[in-house]
Design a protein around this motif. Structure first.
Motif, mmCIF file in Angstrom:
data_model
loop_
_atom_site.group_PDB
_atom_site.id
_atom_site.type_symbol
_atom_site.label_atom_id
_atom_site.label_comp_id
_atom_site.label_asym_id
_atom_site.label_seq_id
_atom_site.Cartn_x
_atom_site.Cartn_y
_atom_site.Cartn_z
ATOM 1 N N ARG A 170 2.635 26.175 -21.935
ATOM 2 C CA ARG A 170 3.030 25.085 -21.035
ATOM 3 C C ARG A 170 3.566 23.936 -21.871
ATOM 4 O O ARG A 170 3.323 23.865 -23.069
ATOM 5 C CB ARG A 170 1.837 24.620 -20.221
ATOM 6 N N GLU A 204 -2.566 25.491 -10.215
ATOM 7 C CA GLU A 204 -1.384 25.379 -11.072
ATOM 8 C C GLU A 204 -1.420 24.032 -11.799
ATOM 9 O O GLU A 204 -1.705 23.007 -11.191
ATOM 10 C CB GLU A 204 -0.125 25.476 -10.208
ATOM 11 N N GLY A 245 -3.904 32.545 -16.379
ATOM 12 C CA GLY A 245 -3.661 31.551 -15.343
ATOM 13 C C GLY A 245 -4.771 31.417 -14.318
ATOM 14 O O GLY A 245 -4.685 30.584 -13.419
ATOM 15 N N ARG A 273 -3.424 32.545 -4.726
ATOM 16 C CA ARG A 273 -2.433 31.756 -5.467
ATOM 17 C C ARG A 273 -3.070 30.891 -6.541
ATOM 18 O O ARG A 273 -2.401 30.462 -7.478
ATOM 19 C CB ARG A 273 -1.624 30.885 -4.506
#
Length: 149
Positions: free
Chosen positions: A12, A97, A53, A94
């Motif tokens: 990142r 993030e 993640g 999901r």
């Protein structure tokens, strides 16, 4: 993590610099204050998988993890007086993030706390298992069963 399968870090970019970020794992001290206790609560680490993640948070004194596979976000909280045995759980959602701040946010539009970090956490989906009533529970897939009071 004791031989568990942990996904590779993701690259990142914050504040112009690159950073490798591993899956986010928060094990509260009441769950596992030391490695000896963690080994007791995850007896077969080969049955624990945390994807790249992913986010995992575990809080509670009496939790046993037999088989857990997380791709996304999972939060487990078990109150004092309750116990949970995770016999088998597969989480797919999901998740969370990490989003870099925009130039405007970094210049002052965001709080100082966020500007220091350089990113904000966006919680898209979190599978939550919260047990607040005393008793013994077993979780197998999506079936949470109370085995005693």
């Amino acid at each position: 993590l004791l031989g568990a399968e942990v996904g590779d870090p993701m690259e990142r970019q914050w504040l112009g610099g690159r950073q490798l970020t591993w899956p986010s794992v928060a094990l509260w001290p009441d769950f596992a204050p030391c490695l000896t206790e963690l080994r007791r609560k995850v007896p077969d680490a080969a049955q624990l998988r945390i994807a790249s993640g992913a986010s995992l948070e575990i809080r509670g004194r009496d939790i046993l993890i037999e088989a857990l596979d997380v791709e996304g976000a999972l939060r487990v909280e078990v109150a004092d007086g309750a116990s949970l045995r995770i016999a088998r759980l597969r989480v797919r959602n999901r998740g969370h993030e990490f989003v870099a701040l925009t130039e405007d946010e970094q210049a002052g539009a965001a709080s100082e706390e966020l500007r220091i970090r350089g990113y904000r956490l966006v919680r898209h989906e979190t599978h939550e298992i919260v047990i607040s009533e005393p008793g013994a529970y077993v979780l197998t897939d999506t079936d949470l069963a109370r085995t005693s009071s």
